[in-house]
Write an enzyme that holds these catalytic residues in place. Sequence first.
Site, PDB file in Angstrom:
ATOM      1  N   HIS A   9      -8.948  -2.004 -22.700  1.00 23.72           N
ATOM      2  CA  HIS A   9      -8.902  -2.523 -21.336  1.00 23.72           C
ATOM      3  C   HIS A   9      -8.631  -4.026 -21.413  1.00 23.72           C
ATOM      4  O   HIS A   9      -9.231  -4.718 -22.238  1.00 23.72           O
ATOM      5  CB  HIS A   9     -10.251  -2.261 -20.645  1.00 23.72           C
ATOM      6  CG  HIS A   9     -10.242  -2.418 -19.162  1.00 23.72           C
ATOM      7  ND1 HIS A   9     -10.087  -3.643 -18.548  1.00 23.72           N
ATOM      8  CD2 HIS A   9     -10.378  -1.513 -18.155  1.00 23.72           C
ATOM      9  CE1 HIS A   9     -10.131  -3.481 -17.233  1.00 23.72           C
ATOM     10  NE2 HIS A   9     -10.303  -2.204 -16.975  1.00 23.72           N
ATOM     11  N   ARG A  27      -8.605  -6.925  -9.971  1.00 25.69           N
ATOM     12  CA  ARG A  27      -7.173  -7.225  -9.913  1.00 25.69           C
ATOM     13  C   ARG A  27      -6.502  -6.446  -8.785  1.00 25.69           C
ATOM     14  O   ARG A  27      -5.634  -6.966  -8.095  1.00 25.69           O
ATOM     15  CB  ARG A  27      -6.524  -6.898 -11.261  1.00 25.69           C
ATOM     16  CG  ARG A  27      -6.856  -7.930 -12.331  1.00 25.69           C
ATOM     17  CD  ARG A  27      -6.314  -7.542 -13.700  1.00 25.69           C
ATOM     18  NE  ARG A  27      -7.103  -6.513 -14.335  1.00 25.69           N
ATOM     19  CZ  ARG A  27      -6.614  -5.389 -14.856  1.00 25.69           C
ATOM     20  NH1 ARG A  27      -5.321  -5.142 -14.792  1.00 25.69           N
ATOM     21  NH2 ARG A  27      -7.412  -4.513 -15.423  1.00 25.69           N
TER      22      ARG A  27
END
Length: 469
Positions: free
Chosen positions: A249, A272
């Site tokens: 990740h 995000r």
Amino acid sequence: MSSSPVVVIGTGLAGLATANELVNKYNIPVTILEKASSIGGNSIKASSGINGASTETQRHFHIEDSPRLFEDDTVKSAKGKGVQALMGKLATDSPLAIEWLKNEFDLKLDLLSQLGGHSVARTHRSSGNLPPGFEIVSALSNNLKKLAETKPELVKIHLDSKVVDIQEKDNSVSAIVYENKDGEEHLITASNVVFCSGGFGFSKEMLKQYAPDLVDLPTTNGQQTTGDGQRLLQKLGADMIDMNQIQVHPTGFIDPSDRNSSWKFLAAEALRGLGGILLNPATGKRFVNELNTRDVVTEAVQKQCPQDDNRALLVMGENMYKDLKDNLDFYMFKKLVQKLTLSQVVSEYKLPITAAQLSQELQAYSSFATKADPFGRTVILNEFGTDVTPETTVFIGEVTPVVHFTMGGAKIDVKAQVIGKNDEPLLKGLYAAGEVSGGVHGANRLGGSSLLECVVFGRIAAESIANDR
């Protein structure tokens, strides 16, 4: 018809979904074994949400989606790995999974975000102050704990109980052997067992075996995530597929007080998805489409950002705080995120640009809401505005790539049966769901699909067992 309980190994969301469906829908008794001293596994920490296509929540927000589009996104992300039939099942059953959580456990799941690799917003979370993983796990585990007290003949939960062997007879599961915390062995007679024991992202030994280049990366996985289920299933003869497909990740928070810790809090992808951007500390500029798939964003961080500590800066605006207030308050409480003016950001992180230039960078990003982003990002939410100045405040944290999820595991079929090397069910009564299984995600898992996989294949395992008893 078997009267023995179904043994469910693991209390992450896959185990909880399996057990709840068995007892609530089919009135089949379960014994749940968990090697840790508490319920929840890694699922309890999931912080972005759970995917669903063609759901009531999407219709409310006038978002057009379909299981086919979701399947296409999943297959594209999988890059030729995995089993497409499982990806199709994941997508097809996704609206049913969301409906089940809402109707059976009174979860709202009324908000959406669009994560990397998704064509539309389909990752569900609830309005309120609980992170999605914690909220869902709490609802399902509370139901089982209540039943364990009121109907002990229907639900038994054993914590600090590590499964060490599966016994078979006549090509069928016959018993499970587990050790308690004192090292004493116990045997449970059972004709059905469902492995929901999670991945192996905390095991340096298994990472060294399957992905040696990732051994030195930090991880988001809890210390219970050591691949015990994979080892047992491999020993039984399961077809272990895609074991070297391990998701890194791109955004694990760096704790300023313990920068070299090998364990990191995950900076949820929703940060995000809902408007956060990534800056390269070496330039003070954006360098990637933050909503590309996780492997692509990770590669960009590793290739373009400072090589000594492999870090990027995650920057979020005041508008986003309203959408994710509880998450950001938690991250600030843990001192993983700071609220600073842009002048302070330049000074604190020693950026090689002025506060005025940083202001222009954020202002330019905001303008891509109406014109094309040069990095190809199409979802521009909670932008910083058109009047950004050095005194504009932002929320900012340092992030680095982290070992997050193991896509490989024991191959299963669309009935959640564990498959042997001859492509047939390995043992009658042997099932798996969640991260211990392989084939659902291929080379790269989409954000929001881990919780979904747990619910979809946990419920399928329960249905397959009920149909076979």
